[in-house]
Design a protein around this motif. Sequence first.
Motif, PDB file in Angstrom:
ATOM      1  N   MET A   1       0.950 -23.283 -16.260  1.00  0.00           N
ATOM      2  CA  MET A   1       1.261 -23.652 -14.891  1.00  0.00           C
ATOM      3  C   MET A   1       0.004 -24.225 -14.253  1.00  0.00           C
ATOM      4  SD  MET A   1       2.630 -21.437 -11.628  1.00  0.00           S
ATOM      5  CE  MET A   1       4.035 -20.792 -12.441  1.00  0.00           C
ATOM      6  N   ASP A   2       0.167 -25.325 -13.593  1.00  0.00           N
ATOM      7  CA  ASP A   2      -0.944 -26.007 -12.941  1.00  0.00           C
ATOM      8  C   ASP A   2      -1.392 -25.244 -11.702  1.00  0.00           C
ATOM      9  OD1 ASP A   2      -2.432 -28.705 -12.988  1.00  0.00           O
ATOM     10  OD2 ASP A   2      -1.829 -28.469 -10.901  1.00  0.00           O
ATOM     11  N   LYS A   3      -2.698 -25.295 -11.427  1.00  0.00           N
ATOM     12  CA  LYS A   3      -3.239 -24.572 -10.262  1.00  0.00           C
ATOM     13  C   LYS A   3      -2.665 -25.109  -8.949  1.00  0.00           C
ATOM     14  CE  LYS A   3      -7.325 -27.405  -9.682  1.00  0.00           C
ATOM     15  NZ  LYS A   3      -8.752 -27.490  -9.597  1.00  0.00           N
ATOM     16  N   ASP A   4      -2.276 -26.374  -8.926  1.00  0.00           N
ATOM     17  CA  ASP A   4      -1.679 -26.932  -7.710  1.00  0.00           C
ATOM     18  C   ASP A   4      -0.364 -26.230  -7.368  1.00  0.00           C
ATOM     19  OD1 ASP A   4      -3.518 -28.897  -6.838  1.00  0.00           O
ATOM     20  OD2 ASP A   4      -2.844 -30.259  -8.408  1.00  0.00           O
ATOM     21  N   ARG A   5       0.366 -25.822  -8.391  1.00  0.00           N
ATOM     22  CA  ARG A   5       1.628 -25.106  -8.148  1.00  0.00           C
ATOM     23  C   ARG A   5       1.361 -23.755  -7.504  1.00  0.00           C
ATOM     24  NH1 ARG A   5       6.039 -25.720 -12.689  1.00  0.00           N
ATOM     25  NH2 ARG A   5       7.290 -25.242 -10.878  1.00  0.00           N
ATOM     26  N   VAL A   6       0.327 -23.067  -7.971  1.00  0.00           N
ATOM     27  CA  VAL A   6      -0.009 -21.748  -7.429  1.00  0.00           C
ATOM     28  C   VAL A   6      -0.490 -21.878  -5.983  1.00  0.00           C
ATOM     29  CG1 VAL A   6      -1.545 -19.764  -7.679  1.00  0.00           C
ATOM     30  CG2 VAL A   6      -0.559 -20.843  -9.713  1.00  0.00           C
ATOM     31  N   ILE A   7      -1.384 -22.805  -5.759  1.00  0.00           N
ATOM     32  CA  ILE A   7      -1.927 -23.010  -4.413  1.00  0.00           C
ATOM     33  C   ILE A   7      -0.822 -23.480  -3.468  1.00  0.00           C
ATOM     34  CG2 ILE A   7      -3.538 -24.393  -3.039  1.00  0.00           C
ATOM     35  CD1 ILE A   7      -5.381 -24.421  -5.556  1.00  0.00           C
ATOM     36  N   GLY A   8       0.029 -24.367  -3.953  1.00  0.00           N
ATOM     37  CA  GLY A   8       1.135 -24.862  -3.134  1.00  0.00           C
ATOM     38  C   GLY A   8       2.084 -23.750  -2.738  1.00  0.00           C
ATOM     39  N   LYS A  42       4.754 -27.393  -0.255  1.00  0.00           N
ATOM     40  CA  LYS A  42       5.833 -27.918  -1.097  1.00  0.00           C
ATOM     41  C   LYS A  42       5.387 -29.193  -1.806  1.00  0.00           C
ATOM     42  CE  LYS A  42       9.667 -25.917   1.488  1.00  0.00           C
ATOM     43  NZ  LYS A  42      10.836 -26.169   2.341  1.00  0.00           N
ATOM     44  N   ALA A  43       4.649 -30.036  -1.106  1.00  0.00           N
ATOM     45  CA  ALA A  43       4.155 -31.271  -1.716  1.00  0.00           C
ATOM     46  C   ALA A  43       3.157 -30.958  -2.829  1.00  0.00           C
ATOM     47  CB  ALA A  43       3.503 -32.156  -0.659  1.00  0.00           C
ATOM     48  N   GLN A  44       2.263 -30.027  -2.579  1.00  0.00           N
ATOM     49  CA  GLN A  44       1.266 -29.671  -3.582  1.00  0.00           C
ATOM     50  C   GLN A  44       1.940 -29.026  -4.799  1.00  0.00           C
ATOM     51  OE1 GLN A  44      -2.024 -27.472  -2.026  1.00  0.00           O
ATOM     52  NE2 GLN A  44      -3.257 -27.789  -3.841  1.00  0.00           N
ATOM     53  N   ASN A  45       2.951 -28.230  -4.548  1.00  0.00           N
ATOM     54  CA  ASN A  45       3.697 -27.610  -5.630  1.00  0.00           C
ATOM     55  C   ASN A  45       4.383 -28.686  -6.479  1.00  0.00           C
ATOM     56  OD1 ASN A  45       5.139 -25.898  -7.283  1.00  0.00           O
ATOM     57  ND2 ASN A  45       6.058 -24.735  -5.643  1.00  0.00           N
ATOM     58  N   ALA A  46       4.926 -29.694  -5.835  1.00  0.00           N
ATOM     59  CA  ALA A  46       5.579 -30.795  -6.559  1.00  0.00           C
ATOM     60  C   ALA A  46       4.569 -31.551  -7.418  1.00  0.00           C
ATOM     61  CB  ALA A  46       6.258 -31.742  -5.574  1.00  0.00           C
ATOM     62  N   VAL A  47       3.393 -31.781  -6.890  1.00  0.00           N
ATOM     63  CA  VAL A  47       2.348 -32.464  -7.658  1.00  0.00           C
ATOM     64  C   VAL A  47       2.002 -31.637  -8.893  1.00  0.00           C
ATOM     65  CG1 VAL A  47      -0.086 -33.148  -7.642  1.00  0.00           C
ATOM     66  CG2 VAL A  47       1.379 -33.748  -5.715  1.00  0.00           C
ATOM     67  N   GLY A  48       1.883 -30.340  -8.713  1.00  0.00           N
ATOM     68  CA  GLY A  48       1.599 -29.471  -9.852  1.00  0.00           C
ATOM     69  C   GLY A  48       2.700 -29.512 -10.889  1.00  0.00           C
ATOM     70  N   GLY A  49       3.944 -29.590 -10.440  1.00  0.00           N
ATOM     71  CA  GLY A  49       5.068 -29.691 -11.363  1.00  0.00           C
ATOM     72  C   GLY A  49       5.022 -30.974 -12.172  1.00  0.00           C
ATOM     73  N   THR A  53       4.634 -31.391 -16.234  1.00  0.00           N
ATOM     74  CA  THR A  53       5.549 -32.224 -17.019  1.00  0.00           C
ATOM     75  C   THR A  53       4.777 -33.230 -17.872  1.00  0.00           C
ATOM     76  OG1 THR A  53       7.252 -32.009 -15.325  1.00  0.00           O
ATOM     77  CG2 THR A  53       7.493 -33.830 -16.886  1.00  0.00           C
ATOM     78  N   ILE A  54       3.757 -33.823 -17.311  1.00  0.00           N
ATOM     79  CA  ILE A  54       2.949 -34.797 -18.038  1.00  0.00           C
ATOM     80  C   ILE A  54       2.235 -34.132 -19.212  1.00  0.00           C
ATOM     81  CG2 ILE A  54       0.907 -36.291 -17.891  1.00  0.00           C
ATOM     82  CD1 ILE A  54       1.818 -36.941 -15.009  1.00  0.00           C
ATOM     83  N   ARG A  55       1.730 -32.929 -18.999  1.00  0.00           N
ATOM     84  CA  ARG A  55       1.016 -32.217 -20.061  1.00  0.00           C
ATOM     85  C   ARG A  55       1.930 -31.825 -21.204  1.00  0.00           C
ATOM     86  NH1 ARG A  55      -1.674 -28.521 -16.087  1.00  0.00           N
ATOM     87  NH2 ARG A  55      -3.224 -29.883 -15.184  1.00  0.00           N
ATOM     88  N   LYS A  56       3.196 -31.567 -20.915  1.00  0.00           N
ATOM     89  CA  LYS A  56       4.141 -31.139 -21.945  1.00  0.00           C
ATOM     90  C   LYS A  56       4.500 -32.274 -22.892  1.00  0.00           C
ATOM     91  CE  LYS A  56       6.179 -27.399 -19.326  1.00  0.00           C
ATOM     92  NZ  LYS A  56       7.349 -26.906 -18.623  1.00  0.00           N
TER      93      LYS A  56
END
Length: 57
Positions: A1-8, A42-49, A53-56
């Motif tokens: 999980m990306d840190k942006d998702r956690v922070i978001g 919500k925007a930051q969480n979307a960026v993390g998502g 996806t790109i990493r997968k």
Amino acid sequence: MDKDRVIGSAKVVKGKAKVAIGKAIGDAKLQAEGEADKVEGKAQNAVGGIKDTIRKD
């Protein structure tokens, strides 16, 4: 999980708390700040998502 998702997600929770407190004490400015935090989170969480996806791939 990306840190942006956690922070978001944390920002969304923080925003919800601000909105609730603002409503309880009748502080429109605090409510507005809370809504802004929720949107930003919500925007930051979307960026993390997207990053996840790109990493997968």
